[in-house]
Design a protein around this motif. Structure first.
Motif, PDB file in Angstrom:
ATOM      1  N   VAL A  10       0.856  -1.186   0.000  1.00 38.33           N
ATOM      2  CA  VAL A  10       0.000   0.000   0.000  1.00 38.33           C
ATOM      3  C   VAL A  10       0.891   1.235   0.000  1.00 38.33           C
ATOM      4  N   THR A  11       0.382   2.303  -0.579  1.00 37.39           N
ATOM      5  CA  THR A  11       1.113   3.557  -0.559  1.00 37.39           C
ATOM      6  C   THR A  11       1.076   4.139   0.846  1.00 37.39           C
ATOM      7  N   TYR A  12       2.111   4.831   1.247  1.00 39.86           N
ATOM      8  CA  TYR A  12       2.105   5.541   2.526  1.00 39.86           C
ATOM      9  C   TYR A  12       1.211   6.752   2.341  1.00 39.86           C
ATOM     10  N   PRO A  13       0.282   7.018   3.254  1.00 40.18           N
ATOM     11  CA  PRO A  13      -0.751   8.042   3.021  1.00 40.18           C
ATOM     12  C   PRO A  13      -0.251   9.479   3.183  1.00 40.18           C
ATOM     13  N   ILE A  14       0.713   9.864   2.322  1.00 38.63           N
ATOM     14  CA  ILE A  14       1.236  11.230   2.341  1.00 38.63           C
ATOM     15  C   ILE A  14       1.287  11.778   0.924  1.00 38.63           C
ATOM     16  N   VAL A  62       5.898  17.724   3.257  1.00 36.15           N
ATOM     17  CA  VAL A  62       5.178  16.458   3.427  1.00 36.15           C
ATOM     18  C   VAL A  62       3.900  16.706   4.212  1.00 36.15           C
ATOM     19  N   GLU A  63       2.794  16.209   3.682  1.00 34.62           N
ATOM     20  CA  GLU A  63       1.495  16.319   4.346  1.00 34.62           C
ATOM     21  C   GLU A  63       0.776  14.991   4.246  1.00 34.62           C
ATOM     22  N   SER A  64      -0.081  14.729   5.215  1.00 32.62           N
ATOM     23  CA  SER A  64      -0.902  13.520   5.129  1.00 32.62           C
ATOM     24  C   SER A  64      -1.941  13.711   4.034  1.00 32.62           C
ATOM     25  N   LEU A  65      -2.416  12.601   3.480  1.00 30.89           N
ATOM     26  CA  LEU A  65      -3.491  12.683   2.499  1.00 30.89           C
ATOM     27  C   LEU A  65      -4.719  13.266   3.170  1.00 30.89           C
ATOM     28  N   GLU A  66      -5.497  14.004   2.411  1.00 30.34           N
ATOM     29  CA  GLU A  66      -6.688  14.638   2.966  1.00 30.34           C
ATOM     30  C   GLU A  66      -7.596  13.590   3.608  1.00 30.34           C
ATOM     31  N   GLY A  67      -7.952  13.836   4.851  1.00 29.86           N
ATOM     32  CA  GLY A  67      -8.818  12.919   5.592  1.00 29.86           C
ATOM     33  C   GLY A  67      -8.070  11.800   6.306  1.00 29.86           C
ATOM     34  N   TRP A  68      -6.759  11.738   6.145  1.00 27.34           N
ATOM     35  CA  TRP A  68      -5.969  10.666   6.767  1.00 27.34           C
ATOM     36  C   TRP A  68      -4.820  11.241   7.590  1.00 27.34           C
ATOM     37  N   GLU A  69      -5.169  12.080   8.557  1.00 30.10           N
ATOM     38  CA  GLU A  69      -4.165  12.628   9.454  1.00 30.10           C
ATOM     39  C   GLU A  69      -3.616  11.533  10.373  1.00 30.10           C
ATOM     40  N   ASN A  70      -4.441  10.522  10.645  1.00 27.99           N
ATOM     41  CA  ASN A  70      -4.050   9.373  11.462  1.00 27.99           C
ATOM     42  C   ASN A  70      -4.212   8.098  10.644  1.00 27.99           C
ATOM     43  N   PHE A  71      -3.467   7.076  11.027  1.00 29.90           N
ATOM     44  CA  PHE A  71      -3.621   5.785  10.367  1.00 29.90           C
ATOM     45  C   PHE A  71      -5.003   5.218  10.671  1.00 29.90           C
ATOM     46  N   PRO A  72      -5.558   4.403   9.766  1.00 28.43           N
ATOM     47  CA  PRO A  72      -6.906   3.857   9.972  1.00 28.43           C
ATOM     48  C   PRO A  72      -7.031   3.129  11.308  1.00 28.43           C
ATOM     49  N   ASP A  73      -8.148   3.365  11.974  1.00 28.34           N
ATOM     50  CA  ASP A  73      -8.506   2.679  13.214  1.00 28.34           C
ATOM     51  C   ASP A  73      -7.549   2.971  14.364  1.00 28.34           C
ATOM     52  N   GLU A 115      -5.112   6.342  16.538  1.00 29.48           N
ATOM     53  CA  GLU A 115      -4.870   7.762  16.730  1.00 29.48           C
ATOM     54  C   GLU A 115      -3.415   8.101  16.414  1.00 29.48           C
ATOM     55  N   ALA A 116      -2.720   7.182  15.764  1.00 26.59           N
ATOM     56  CA  ALA A 116      -1.313   7.382  15.409  1.00 26.59           C
ATOM     57  C   ALA A 116      -1.209   8.317  14.211  1.00 26.59           C
ATOM     58  N   PRO A 117      -0.480   9.432  14.340  1.00 31.81           N
ATOM     59  CA  PRO A 117      -0.372  10.373  13.225  1.00 31.81           C
ATOM     60  C   PRO A 117       0.438   9.811  12.065  1.00 31.81           C
ATOM     61  N   VAL A 118       0.016  10.166  10.864  1.00 31.51           N
ATOM     62  CA  VAL A 118       0.701   9.735   9.647  1.00 31.51           C
ATOM     63  C   VAL A 118       2.016  10.498   9.484  1.00 31.51           C
ATOM     64  N   VAL A 119       1.981  11.806   9.720  1.00 32.43           N
ATOM     65  CA  VAL A 119       3.166  12.636   9.565  1.00 32.43           C
ATOM     66  C   VAL A 119       3.809  12.804  10.936  1.00 32.43           C
ATOM     67  N   GLY A 120       5.096  12.525  11.017  1.00 28.46           N
ATOM     68  CA  GLY A 120       5.822  12.661  12.273  1.00 28.46           C
ATOM     69  C   GLY A 120       6.114  14.111  12.596  1.00 28.46           C
ATOM     70  N   GLY A 121       6.881  14.308  13.648  1.00 32.21           N
ATOM     71  CA  GLY A 121       7.254  15.651  14.068  1.00 32.21           C
ATOM     72  C   GLY A 121       8.744  15.857  13.941  1.00 32.21           C
ATOM     73  N   LYS A 122       9.166  17.088  14.082  1.00 36.49           N
ATOM     74  CA  LYS A 122      10.589  17.400  14.016  1.00 36.49           C
ATOM     75  C   LYS A 122      11.302  16.803  15.218  1.00 36.49           C
ATOM     76  N   SER A 123      12.467  16.299  14.958  1.00 36.06           N
ATOM     77  CA  SER A 123      13.297  15.723  16.010  1.00 36.06           C
ATOM     78  C   SER A 123      14.173  16.802  16.617  1.00 36.06           C
ATOM     79  N   GLY A 124      14.401  16.725  17.909  1.00 38.84           N
ATOM     80  CA  GLY A 124      15.326  17.630  18.556  1.00 38.84           C
ATOM     81  C   GLY A 124      16.768  17.177  18.421  1.00 38.84           C
ATOM     82  N   VAL A 125      16.981  15.977  17.878  1.00 40.01           N
ATOM     83  CA  VAL A 125      18.314  15.409  17.789  1.00 40.01           C
ATOM     84  C   VAL A 125      18.772  15.236  16.346  1.00 40.01           C
TER      85      VAL A 125
END
Length: 160
Positions: A118-122, A130-141, A143-153
């Motif tokens: 499957v394609t990664y939903p971005i 990089v943005e999540s696909l519209e309507g897919w900010e989280n993986f199905p079923d 609350e895990a976000p599709v797009v990560g956050g900036k790392s401090g390291v």
């Protein structure tokens, strides 16, 4: 519902019928520190089966291995997959992956997926954003976000 919660493991595969590498290292502290997880990679190369102007694409075991993996993940072997470096091949793989994503997230089960890639939903913009696909900010079923956050390291171009 046909979706089953799975633990997703990221694996890197790179192959072009001349050289193939498969590895397990992820870009995170756990994998890269050398003190926690054991990571491995294997490379395969056959010097008697190389691309040449006369013979074209190699026909050795490295290419056969790639084709067997693609059959497993894409559900079929078709003409477009013969040359893994071609634009036609890239388009066909992307088409199958997008179709499988649409089937995976569908509420009703009308048609089975072709393989299980499957394609990664971005979406990636021309500027590299990089943005999540519209309507897919989280993986199905989840609350895990599709797009990560900036790392401090890690460097700015990587996410965690």
């Amino acid at each position: 519902h046909r979706r089953v919660r799975k633990q997703w493991y990221q694996r890197r595969v790179r192959g072009d019928d001349e050289y193939f590498i498969v590895g397990s290292a992820d870009i995170n502290q756990r994998s890269m520190s050398g003190r926690r997880d054991t990571e491995m990679a294997v490379g395969c190369y056959q010097p008697n089966h190389l691309w040449t102007e006369d013979a074209g694409l190699p026909q050795g075991d490295v290419g056969a291995f790639r084709k067997s993996l693609w059959l497993e993940h894409l559900g079929e072997l078709c003409e477009e997959y013969e040359n893994p470096g071609s634009i036609e091949c890239m388009r066909k793989v992307n088409e199958v992956a997008r179709s499988n994503w649409e089937k995976f997230v569908a509420d009703d089960y009308e048609e089975p997926m072709m393989g299980h890639l499957v394609t990664y939903p971005i979406s990636v913009g021309q500027d590299g954003s990089v943005e999540s696909l519209e309507g897919w900010e989280n993986f199905p079923d989840t609350e895990a976000p599709v797009v990560g956050g900036k790392s401090g390291v890690l460097v700015e171009k990587l996410t965690t």
